[in-house]
Design a protein around this motif. Structure first.
Motif, short mmCIF file in Angstrom:
data_model
loop_
_atom_site.label_atom_id
_atom_site.label_comp_id
_atom_site.label_asym_id
_atom_site.label_seq_id
_atom_site.Cartn_x
_atom_site.Cartn_y
_atom_site.Cartn_z
N TYR A 1 -4.57 -15.63 -2.12
CA TYR A 1 -5.09 -14.54 -2.96
C TYR A 1 -4.10 -13.02 -2.37
CZ TYR A 1 -8.78 -17.30 -4.31
OH TYR A 1 -9.73 -18.13 -4.59
N ASN A 2 -3.60 -12.41 -3.47
CA ASN A 2 -3.03 -11.22 -3.07
C ASN A 2 -3.54 -9.95 -3.84
OD1 ASN A 2 -0.63 -12.68 -2.02
ND2 ASN A 2 0.15 -13.40 -4.02
N ASP A 3 -3.64 -8.69 -2.86
CA ASP A 3 -4.05 -7.60 -3.31
C ASP A 3 -3.15 -6.87 -4.14
OD1 ASP A 3 -5.85 -5.54 -3.85
OD2 ASP A 3 -5.80 -4.74 -1.57
N ASP A 4 -3.44 -6.54 -5.42
CA ASP A 4 -2.56 -5.83 -6.27
C ASP A 4 -2.58 -4.36 -6.09
OD1 ASP A 4 -5.26 -5.18 -7.25
OD2 ASP A 4 -4.97 -5.64 -9.25
N GLY A 5 -3.34 -3.80 -4.97
CA GLY A 5 -3.29 -2.47 -4.45
C GLY A 5 -4.61 -1.64 -5.08
N GLY B 1 -7.51 -3.10 -5.24
CA GLY B 1 -8.67 -3.87 -4.87
C GLY B 1 -9.15 -5.12 -5.71
N ASN B 2 -8.13 -5.78 -6.31
CA ASN B 2 -8.18 -6.88 -7.19
C ASN B 2 -7.47 -7.93 -6.69
OD1 ASN B 2 -9.97 -5.57 -8.94
ND2 ASN B 2 -8.27 -4.88 -10.05
N LEU B 3 -8.06 -9.18 -6.70
CA LEU B 3 -7.30 -10.06 -5.90
C LEU B 3 -6.80 -11.18 -6.91
CD1 LEU B 3 -9.82 -11.14 -2.97
CD2 LEU B 3 -7.88 -9.78 -2.87
N THR B 4 -5.38 -11.43 -6.86
CA THR B 4 -4.62 -12.54 -7.74
C THR B 4 -4.57 -13.72 -7.20
OG1 THR B 4 -3.60 -10.38 -8.63
CG2 THR B 4 -2.88 -12.59 -9.33
N ARG C 1 -14.35 -16.38 -3.56
CA ARG C 1 -13.07 -15.64 -2.89
C ARG C 1 -13.24 -15.08 -1.79
NH1 ARG C 1 -10.59 -12.74 -8.45
NH2 ARG C 1 -10.24 -14.58 -9.71
N ASP D 1 -13.16 -12.17 1.16
CA ASP D 1 -13.24 -10.65 0.93
C ASP D 1 -11.87 -10.16 2.02
OD1 ASP D 1 -13.48 -11.64 3.75
OD2 ASP D 1 -15.47 -10.98 3.90
N LEU D 2 -12.04 -8.82 1.62
CA LEU D 2 -10.70 -7.92 2.09
C LEU D 2 -11.05 -7.66 3.48
CD1 LEU D 2 -9.68 -6.19 -1.04
CD2 LEU D 2 -8.72 -8.08 -0.30
#
Length: 542
Positions: A358-362, A364-367, A407, A409-410
């Motif tokens: 999972y990558n953060d698009d900046g 706050g959304n995870l891809t 998913r 968390d951050l």
């Protein structure tokens, strides 16, 4: 006294009563706080006690002058928190609590002088039952236990002997596993001579049969042991794999399931081998024999047969020699005993599910991004190496990359975003709540009761003026409640172009209006004094 009465009259009885009530309330409140702070913080010393144990413990506490408090129906005793450990050690030295069971101390309390063998045997059984009940109750999952033993006596001149048996009633916390039930059976069986663990029956406080104790459930016990052994092996292997994968793909990002097939048969094989090529001479025996025979003219007589008889002329002689040799050989022999213990692994199947990346698009959304084939192959190699993969056994190891439903968390690694700033116990929370309520009550008393009363009591009174000053003031002075004139200050209005006589008339009207309002206020506040003044005026006018 006159000044005191003047002060009381000036303050007024309602104000004095309010001040006294506030003072009493504040003294009572602060007295409660002082008593509460001096009261020791109590905590349970023992709970779930029988009435006999509660009575004995209370007697000891009263002897030591220890404050205590009873809760429930007398089965819970509370004492100061800082003395719990000391009191438990002191009570343990006295053999308290006994939990209603009598142990080996029964022989210390009774004299054996004059006691019959029947009484001694009964006391021995009671002591054994009590000690076993105490030992079983010391287990974490057991609240209380009661043990009954049947120890048959062997009769004289009789070969047969009945086996002893035991029955146990348990009060448990939750539910006991098969391993815990067997542990209790073996514990009791090892403590009693000749008692087999399969002859111990166990029943819980709900009436559920945990062990029959008939001696015929050995097959069931062995089956349960086999299941627990397999389950334990699978759990250990799964835990090791998940710990290893957590360092690679992240905590909670991998799920592992293990299915193991164990060989639970125990076998013993003894083998003897003889090697004919490995012969070794063990012993050799050689024998030589020589025979001589003579006869006269072929005639046999006693003289010819006598030892040492010489051959007379005309006598024939025969000689013979024989040799014999015996050789004994030892053939080499190999004896080999192979013992195969139960628990050998026959086949292993491992299934691993790994989440993606999972990558953060900046924002706050995870891809979600699936893992590459190389990463899956590396994880597969790690798992095979960790479980000891063997193709000859038919082992199976599968690693699949799939997206998890939950998913991640951050939160920063190593932190717990759901945890509070500080961890508090239940006692700390109750103490904090009590202090907060006490503080709120104190603030309410100060701001809503004491502050208005003190403000009203300490407000300055109008200053009385002497008669000459009042004469000088003229219309600017009014009569006070005590018959003296009180100064009324009237501010000068800013001057304008209005004629002087208009300004004077306006000023006089405002002054009179203010004077009337002041007099009305004083009369409302002090009706008794106003009535006395009016009465004096009427008397002087008459």
């Amino acid at each position: 006294m006159e000044s005191l009465s003047n002060l009381i009259n000036r303050i007024g009885m309602p104000r004095i009563a309010a001040m006294v009530m506030v003072a009493v309330l504040m003294l009572g409140f602060f007295g409660f706080l002082i008593m509460r702070s001096q009261t020791p913080n109590l905590a349970p010393l023992y709970s779930g006690l029988s009435l006999e144990d509660s009575s004995a413990i209370l007697t000891e506490l009263q002897t030591q002058s220890i404050p205590y408090e009873l809760r429930g129906d007398g089965d819970t005793i509370l004492v100061p928190r800082d003395q719990i450990t000391t009191l438990r050690m002191s009570l343990a030295s006295e053999g308290l609590p006994t939990s209603g069971q009598v142990g080996y101390e029964i022989f210390d309390q009774q004299s054996t002088l004059g006691a019959t063998s029947f009484v001694q045997n009964i006391n021995n059984v009671r002591a054994l039952e009590g000690e076993l009940a105490r030992t079983i109750s010391s287990l974490t999952r057991i609240k209380s236990a009661r043990v009954h033993l049947v120890l048959p006596e062997r009769e004289l001149f009789r070969r047969e002997r009945k086996d002893p048996s035991a029955s146990i009633v348990l009060s448990v916390r939750g539910e006991l596993s098969n391993g815990e039930v067997r542990a209790i059976q073996h514990l009791v069986g090892s403590a009693i001579e000749g008692l087999s663990p399969s002859r111990v029956s166990i029943v819980d406080d709900q009436g559920n049969l945990l062990a029959s104790g008939t001696g015929q459930d050995e097959a069931g016990m062995m089956s349960a042991q086999a299941d627990e052994r397999t389950l334990g092996y699978e759990n250990r292997l799964r835990t090791r794999l998940e710990d290893m994968l957590a360092n690679v793909v992240g905590a909670g990002r991998a799920r592992v399931e293990v299915s193991a097939e164990l060989d639970l048969n125990r076998s013993t094989v003894t083998e003897e081998r003889f090697d004919p090529e490995g012969q070794v001479v063990r012993s050799t025996q050689t024998s030589d024999t020589e025979n001589t025979t003579g006869a006269a003219n072929g005639q046999v007589s006693v003289a010819n047969e006598l030892p040492g008889a010489s051959n007379a002329p005309g006598t024939a002689t025969e000689q013979g020699t024989s040799n014999s040799e015996t050789v004994n050989y030892e053939i080499s022999k190999t004896t080999q005993t192979n013992i195969t213990e139960a628990g050998a692994l026959k086949r292993l199947s491992v299934a691993v599910v790994v989440d993606g990346v999972y990558n953060d698009d900046g924002a706050g959304n995870l891809t979600y991004t699936p893992r590459t084939a190389d990463e899956v192959a590396q994880i597969l190699a790690l798992v095979r190496s960790a479980v000891g993969y063997s193709a000859d056994r038919g082992d199976s190891v599968e690693v699949v990359n799939m997206q998890f439903a939950e998913r991640p968390d951050l939160a920063i690694a190593g932190t717990d975003s759901g945890a509070g700033l500080l961890d508090f116990t239940r006692d700390d929370i109750m103490d904090g709540a009590e202090m907060a309520v006490t503080l709120l009550i104190a603030l309410a008393l100060v701001f809503f009761v004491m502050r208005p009363l003190l403000k009203k009591v300490l407000s300055p009174e109008p200053k009385p003026l002497a008669l000459p000053v009042a004469a000088e003031l003229g219309h600017n002075g009014v009569v006070g409640a005590d018959g003296r004139l009180v100064e009324v200050i009237v501010e000068d209005e800013p001057r304008d172009k209005t004629p002087a006589w208009v300004q004077n008339a306006k000023s006089m009207g405002e002054t009179q209006l203010q004077t009337l309002k002041t007099v009305g206020t004083l009369v409302e506040e002090n009706p008794k004094q106003a009535a006395l003044i009016v009465r004096d005026w009427l008397g002087s006018a008459a």
